[in-house]
Design a protein around this motif. Structure first.
Motif, mmCIF file in Angstrom:
data_model
loop_
_atom_site.group_PDB
_atom_site.id
_atom_site.type_symbol
_atom_site.label_atom_id
_atom_site.label_comp_id
_atom_site.label_asym_id
_atom_site.label_seq_id
_atom_site.Cartn_x
_atom_site.Cartn_y
_atom_site.Cartn_z
ATOM 1 N N SER A 3 0.847 -1.186 0.000
ATOM 2 C CA SER A 3 0.000 0.000 0.000
ATOM 3 C C SER A 3 0.882 1.235 0.000
ATOM 4 O O SER A 3 1.749 1.384 0.872
ATOM 5 N N VAL A 4 0.672 2.107 -0.973
ATOM 6 C CA VAL A 4 1.391 3.379 -1.055
ATOM 7 C C VAL A 4 0.352 4.486 -0.956
ATOM 8 O O VAL A 4 -0.508 4.618 -1.830
ATOM 9 N N THR A 5 0.433 5.257 0.102
ATOM 10 C CA THR A 5 -0.601 6.250 0.387
ATOM 11 C C THR A 5 0.000 7.628 0.570
ATOM 12 O O THR A 5 1.018 7.786 1.248
ATOM 13 N N ILE A 6 -0.641 8.617 -0.027
ATOM 14 C CA ILE A 6 -0.281 10.025 0.147
ATOM 15 C C ILE A 6 -1.177 10.623 1.219
ATOM 16 O O ILE A 6 -2.400 10.443 1.187
ATOM 17 N N ASP A 25 -0.615 0.093 10.032
ATOM 18 C CA ASP A 25 -1.458 -0.814 9.239
ATOM 19 C C ASP A 25 -0.745 -1.347 7.997
ATOM 20 O O ASP A 25 -1.352 -2.056 7.194
ATOM 21 N N GLY A 26 0.509 -0.962 7.797
ATOM 22 C CA GLY A 26 1.284 -1.528 6.691
ATOM 23 C C GLY A 26 1.425 -0.673 5.456
ATOM 24 O O GLY A 26 1.843 -1.166 4.411
ATOM 25 N N ALA A 50 8.231 2.330 12.408
ATOM 26 C CA ALA A 50 7.211 1.277 12.342
ATOM 27 C C ALA A 50 7.512 0.259 11.245
ATOM 28 O O ALA A 50 6.730 -0.670 11.014
ATOM 29 N N GLY A 51 8.648 0.452 10.548
ATOM 30 C CA GLY A 51 9.060 -0.510 9.541
ATOM 31 C C GLY A 51 8.572 -0.219 8.141
ATOM 32 O O GLY A 51 8.686 -1.075 7.250
ATOM 33 N N LEU A 224 -9.951 3.444 4.192
ATOM 34 C CA LEU A 224 -8.933 3.029 3.230
ATOM 35 C C LEU A 224 -8.761 1.517 3.173
ATOM 36 O O LEU A 224 -8.207 0.989 2.209
ATOM 37 N N GLY A 225 -9.233 0.828 4.203
ATOM 38 C CA GLY A 225 -8.916 -0.577 4.366
ATOM 39 C C GLY A 225 -9.934 -1.542 3.797
ATOM 40 O O GLY A 225 -11.007 -1.152 3.306
#
Length: 242
Positions: A3-6, A25-26, A50-51, A224-225
């Motif tokens: 997931s790539v989110t702006i 949430d990744g 958070a990785g 978003l999920g």
């Protein structure tokens, strides 16, 4: 798929809380901000802790070329899957008759034109499974008399943008929703000239208190999920009963 989110306006308030929640949430994040580089980098550091990957981009969302720069940065992380249209401003609280033209134009430019430009870039780049969340306001239906009617009007336009764009993009499998926060404990109130508004307004909020940025971030993350996979065109109110 990654997931790539702006998140625009991601250096402070609701945007910062949302970026941190999405990292948990990744999501990999592109954090847009206008001027406060240190604040945006602090959020990015939390995302990386958070990785997840994080990039900060200084941009004025009212400028199409600068908006494109935010989205180009996201492309370098991978296919865009999410946009949180959050960058927003208010202006000094006061009677409608005292509204200055320059304040009106800035509020409409940032809260509406900026949202349209960002949503347009997202719509051009997203594929099925993508999602947009616009940050609206409970003011859109309350009208904000005696405070900032022009801001309320711009946020009502955000709700209409959400509904129309949701219908247009649904055949492509892209969802568009909004959250409508009430009075949330952020520094946006200082801009309106009433920094203690979350406390002074508590008595007229049915739940008896202002909201916290994390409470709005949770609603954004939900929209978003995958649990919101059949939700589009919705405006989710997060306003303590207002």
């Amino acid at each position: 798929m990654t997931s790539v989110t702006i998140v625009t306006g991601g250096g402070r308030g609701i945007g910062a809380a949302t970026a941190r929640r999405l990292a948990a949430d990744g999501h990999d994040l592109v954090i847009g901000y206008r001027t406060d580089h240190a604040a945006a980098e602090s959020v990015a550091a939390d995302v990386r802790a958070a990785g997840r990957r994080a990039v900060t981009v200084a941009a004025d969302t009212c400028d199409p070329e600068q908006v494109r720069r935010i989205f180009d940065a996201a492309d370098r992380l991978g296919p865009l899957t999410g946009l949180v249209n959050n960058a927003g401003v208010t202006s000094p609280i006061g009677p409608f008759t005292d509204l200055r033209a320059e304040d009106l134009r800035e509020v409409v430019d940032v809260n509406l034109v900026g949202y349209v430009l960002c949503a347009q870039q997202a719509a051009r780049r997203m594929t099925a499974g993508g999602a947009i969340v616009n940050v609206s306001s409970a003011a859109a239906t309350l009208g904000s008399p005696g405070e900032y009617i022009h801001y309320a009007a711009a946020k009502a336009a955000t709700d209409t943008l959400t509904v129309g764009l949701a219908k247009e993009l649904a055949p492509r499998g892209i969802r568009v929703n909004a959250v409508a926060p009430g009075i949330i404990r952020t520094d946006i109130h200082a801009r309106s000239g009433v920094p203690d508004r979350p406390d002074t307004a508590a008595g007229r909020i049915p739940l008896g208190r202002a909201g916290e940025p994390d409470e709005v971030a949770g609603a954004i993350a939900h929209l978003l999920g995958p649990d919101a996979s059949y939700t589009t065109g919705a405006v989710l109110r997060v306003a303590g009963g207002l």
